[in-house]
Design a protein around this motif. Sequence first.
Motif, PDB file in Angstrom:
ATOM      1  N   SER A   1      18.132  24.584  25.426  1.00 26.64           N
ATOM      2  CA  SER A   1      19.466  24.572  24.819  1.00 26.64           C
ATOM      3  C   SER A   1      20.434  23.826  25.724  1.00 26.64           C
ATOM      4  CB  SER A   1      19.958  26.007  24.595  1.00 26.64           C
ATOM      5  OG  SER A   1      19.204  26.644  23.597  1.00 26.64           O
ATOM      6  N   ARG A   2      20.281  24.019  27.037  1.00 29.17           N
ATOM      7  CA  ARG A   2      21.146  23.315  27.983  1.00 29.17           C
ATOM      8  C   ARG A   2      20.828  21.827  28.041  1.00 29.17           C
ATOM      9  NH1 ARG A   2      19.389  27.113  31.340  1.00 29.17           N
ATOM     10  NH2 ARG A   2      18.868  25.632  32.994  1.00 29.17           N
ATOM     11  N   VAL A   3      19.554  21.490  27.926  1.00 30.18           N
ATOM     12  CA  VAL A   3      19.168  20.076  27.932  1.00 30.18           C
ATOM     13  C   VAL A   3      19.828  19.337  26.777  1.00 30.18           C
ATOM     14  CG1 VAL A   3      17.245  18.467  27.625  1.00 30.18           C
ATOM     15  CG2 VAL A   3      16.981  20.448  29.129  1.00 30.18           C
ATOM     16  N   GLU A   4      19.963  20.029  25.647  1.00 30.98           N
ATOM     17  CA  GLU A   4      20.519  19.396  24.449  1.00 30.98           C
ATOM     18  C   GLU A   4      22.031  19.319  24.448  1.00 30.98           C
ATOM     19  OE1 GLU A   4      18.825  21.755  21.379  1.00 30.98           O
ATOM     20  OE2 GLU A   4      16.815  20.881  21.550  1.00 30.98           O
ATOM     21  N   HIS A   5      22.694  19.949  25.400  1.00 38.90           N
ATOM     22  CA  HIS A   5      24.148  19.869  25.513  1.00 38.90           C
ATOM     23  C   HIS A   5      24.540  18.714  26.429  1.00 38.90           C
ATOM     24  CE1 HIS A   5      24.901  24.387  24.416  1.00 38.90           C
ATOM     25  NE2 HIS A   5      24.479  23.655  23.403  1.00 38.90           N
ATOM     26  N   ASN A   6      25.466  17.881  26.005  1.00 41.00           N
ATOM     27  CA  ASN A   6      25.977  16.766  26.826  1.00 41.00           C
ATOM     28  C   ASN A   6      24.835  15.870  27.332  1.00 41.00           C
ATOM     29  OD1 ASN A   6      28.743  17.617  26.708  1.00 41.00           O
ATOM     30  ND2 ASN A   6      28.264  19.196  28.221  1.00 41.00           N
ATOM     31  N   THR A   7      23.841  15.639  26.479  1.00 44.18           N
ATOM     32  CA  THR A   7      22.656  14.897  26.908  1.00 44.18           C
ATOM     33  C   THR A   7      22.997  13.495  27.400  1.00 44.18           C
ATOM     34  OG1 THR A   7      21.291  16.126  25.336  1.00 44.18           O
ATOM     35  CG2 THR A   7      20.370  14.098  26.222  1.00 44.18           C
ATOM     36  N   VAL A   8      23.878  12.803  26.701  1.00 43.84           N
ATOM     37  CA  VAL A   8      24.227  11.429  27.091  1.00 43.84           C
ATOM     38  C   VAL A   8      24.847  11.405  28.486  1.00 43.84           C
ATOM     39  CG1 VAL A   8      25.699   9.454  26.573  1.00 43.84           C
ATOM     40  CG2 VAL A   8      24.526  10.643  24.714  1.00 43.84           C
ATOM     41  N   LEU A   9      25.755  12.346  28.748  1.00 38.55           N
ATOM     42  CA  LEU A   9      26.394  12.413  30.068  1.00 38.55           C
ATOM     43  C   LEU A   9      25.382  12.779  31.145  1.00 38.55           C
ATOM     44  CD1 LEU A   9      29.764  14.213  29.201  1.00 38.55           C
ATOM     45  CD2 LEU A   9      29.299  11.763  29.367  1.00 38.55           C
ATOM     46  N   LYS A  10      24.494  13.703  30.837  1.00 40.09           N
ATOM     47  CA  LYS A  10      23.478  14.117  31.809  1.00 40.09           C
ATOM     48  C   LYS A  10      22.511  12.979  32.104  1.00 40.09           C
ATOM     49  CE  LYS A  10      23.680  19.045  30.734  1.00 40.09           C
ATOM     50  NZ  LYS A  10      22.999  20.224  30.157  1.00 40.09           N
ATOM     51  N   GLU A  11      22.209  12.174  31.108  1.00 40.91           N
ATOM     52  CA  GLU A  11      21.341  11.013  31.330  1.00 40.91           C
ATOM     53  C   GLU A  11      22.019  10.000  32.252  1.00 40.91           C
ATOM     54  OE1 GLU A  11      20.511   9.764  27.353  1.00 40.91           O
ATOM     55  OE2 GLU A  11      18.630  10.905  27.254  1.00 40.91           O
ATOM     56  N   MET A  12      23.340   9.885  32.162  1.00 40.50           N
ATOM     57  CA  MET A  12      24.082   9.006  33.065  1.00 40.50           C
ATOM     58  C   MET A  12      23.935   9.481  34.504  1.00 40.50           C
ATOM     59  SD  MET A  12      27.528   8.479  30.738  1.00 40.50           S
ATOM     60  CE  MET A  12      28.430   7.574  31.989  1.00 40.50           C
ATOM     61  N   VAL A  13      24.032  10.788  34.708  1.00 38.71           N
ATOM     62  CA  VAL A  13      23.855  11.362  36.042  1.00 38.71           C
ATOM     63  C   VAL A  13      22.425  11.116  36.531  1.00 38.71           C
ATOM     64  CG1 VAL A  13      23.876  13.474  37.419  1.00 38.71           C
ATOM     65  CG2 VAL A  13      25.601  13.128  35.641  1.00 38.71           C
ATOM     66  N   ALA A  14      21.454  11.354  35.644  1.00 41.78           N
ATOM     67  CA  ALA A  14      20.048  11.185  36.013  1.00 41.78           C
ATOM     68  C   ALA A  14      19.749   9.748  36.442  1.00 41.78           C
ATOM     69  CB  ALA A  14      19.155  11.588  34.844  1.00 41.78           C
ATOM     70  N   LYS A  15      20.318   8.781  35.741  1.00 40.48           N
ATOM     71  CA  LYS A  15      20.092   7.377  36.091  1.00 40.48           C
ATOM     72  C   LYS A  15      20.694   7.044  37.454  1.00 40.48           C
ATOM     73  CE  LYS A  15      19.819   5.707  31.318  1.00 40.48           C
ATOM     74  NZ  LYS A  15      20.515   4.953  30.229  1.00 40.48           N
ATOM     75  N   LYS A  16      21.867   7.587  37.730  1.00 44.68           N
ATOM     76  CA  LYS A  16      22.476   7.371  39.050  1.00 44.68           C
ATOM     77  C   LYS A  16      21.627   8.007  40.146  1.00 44.68           C
ATOM     78  CE  LYS A  16      27.396   6.924  37.928  1.00 44.68           C
ATOM     79  NZ  LYS A  16      28.746   7.463  38.239  1.00 44.68           N
ATOM     80  N   ALA A  17      21.124   9.210  39.876  1.00 43.88           N
ATOM     81  CA  ALA A  17      20.287   9.892  40.862  1.00 43.88           C
ATOM     82  C   ALA A  17      19.000   9.102  41.109  1.00 43.88           C
ATOM     83  CB  ALA A  17      19.957  11.305  40.375  1.00 43.88           C
ATOM     84  N   PHE A  18      18.423   8.554  40.034  1.00 43.70           N
ATOM     85  CA  PHE A  18      17.188   7.776  40.167  1.00 43.70           C
ATOM     86  C   PHE A  18      17.389   6.573  41.081  1.00 43.70           C
ATOM     87  CE2 PHE A  18      14.440   4.283  38.640  1.00 43.70           C
ATOM     88  CZ  PHE A  18      13.204   4.845  38.931  1.00 43.70           C
TER      89      PHE A  18
ATOM     90  N   ASP B   1      14.811  20.446  41.496  1.00 45.02           N
ATOM     91  CA  ASP B   1      14.921  21.873  41.210  1.00 45.02           C
ATOM     92  C   ASP B   1      14.879  22.106  39.702  1.00 45.02           C
ATOM     93  OD1 ASP B   1      17.529  21.198  40.283  1.00 45.02           O
ATOM     94  OD2 ASP B   1      18.239  23.185  40.843  1.00 45.02           O
ATOM     95  N   ALA B   2      14.886  23.361  39.305  1.00 42.06           N
ATOM     96  CA  ALA B   2      14.853  23.710  37.877  1.00 42.06           C
ATOM     97  C   ALA B   2      16.256  23.613  37.300  1.00 42.06           C
ATOM     98  CB  ALA B   2      14.281  25.115  37.688  1.00 42.06           C
ATOM     99  N   SER B   3      16.550  22.466  36.694  1.00 45.18           N
ATOM    100  CA  SER B   3      17.853  22.257  36.058  1.00 45.18           C
ATOM    101  C   SER B   3      17.684  21.256  34.926  1.00 45.18           C
ATOM    102  CB  SER B   3      18.893  21.742  37.059  1.00 45.18           C
ATOM    103  OG  SER B   3      18.601  20.423  37.470  1.00 45.18           O
ATOM    104  N   SER B   4      18.628  21.238  33.999  1.00 42.08           N
ATOM    105  CA  SER B   4      18.510  20.355  32.840  1.00 42.08           C
ATOM    106  C   SER B   4      18.571  18.877  33.237  1.00 42.08           C
ATOM    107  CB  SER B   4      19.607  20.672  31.819  1.00 42.08           C
ATOM    108  OG  SER B   4      20.895  20.582  32.397  1.00 42.08           O
ATOM    109  N   ILE B   5      19.398  18.540  34.213  1.00 39.57           N
ATOM    110  CA  ILE B   5      19.475  17.135  34.645  1.00 39.57           C
ATOM    111  C   ILE B   5      18.203  16.740  35.385  1.00 39.57           C
ATOM    112  CG2 ILE B   5      20.775  15.424  35.964  1.00 39.57           C
ATOM    113  CD1 ILE B   5      23.294  16.999  35.478  1.00 39.57           C
ATOM    114  N   SER B   6      17.607  17.669  36.120  1.00 38.96           N
ATOM    115  CA  SER B   6      16.330  17.386  36.796  1.00 38.96           C
ATOM    116  C   SER B   6      15.260  16.986  35.791  1.00 38.96           C
ATOM    117  CB  SER B   6      15.865  18.611  37.583  1.00 38.96           C
ATOM    118  OG  SER B   6      16.647  18.832  38.725  1.00 38.96           O
TER     119      SER B   6
END
Length: 254
Positions: A71-88, A100-105
């Motif tokens: 449910s958390r993964v599906e919230h603000n997915t576009v924004l979280k993907e932006m964070v994930a790309k920066k982290a990558f 760690d165990a988190s939706s952005i992870s």
Amino acid sequence: MFIEERHKEIINLLEKNGKILVKDLSIQFEVSESMIRKDLQMLEKKNLLQRTYGGAINIKRTILNCESFFSRVEHNTVLKEMVAKKAFSQIKEDDTVFLDASSISYLLAKIIIKSNKRITLITNLFEISSIIAADSDIHFIFIGGDYNPIVGGSIGSHSIEQIKLYRCNKAFVGCSGVDLRDGTISTSVSEDANTKKTIMNISKETYLMALNNKFSIDGIFKFANITDLNSIVTEVSPDKAIIDLIEQYDINLI
């Protein structure tokens, strides 16, 4: 005093006292009450405060997150993907990385797996094990233990003992909230807090992955301080008032 400076001082006063009054601010900054009301209106539009009759209050709130992992993964997915790309972008060949165990992870793991970058990937996030390819060049290590469906991974004493067996050069962790008043980073599950703390202890560098809205939310259980981090990764540059508060901790913002 410039408007930006006045806004920064207003946020500082609000963080310190929890509430502010128009008449007091008018006297302190030597401007009209109508000007102060315009300031508060602008800051409210930026979600930095909530206006009340005669002033404003801090909108920071404490949450107990009981949503399931997906449910958390599906919230603000576009924004979280932006964070994930920066982290990558911070991950290099031959890195040993802990997610760690988190939706952005989870979103970051999908990017890593698709890239097939040659790294060692350690995680307590259960869902990653189902998406990694059998012929991947990634050396995959899964941390077992007691599975928590809200967190989406293994947490608690058994997981912590396994995590202590490893060392990594980069850890990427999520959170429920960040309190810029004292630098507290928190989560909503007690054993998740202890597990995150252990992950950070075995890593040379720690990156906090958080959307901007986390700066206005607190979890219940503290697991770190901003000063324990190397960088904060967020979707876009926060409001200047937030940046000013972050800068006092001398932390890199990505």
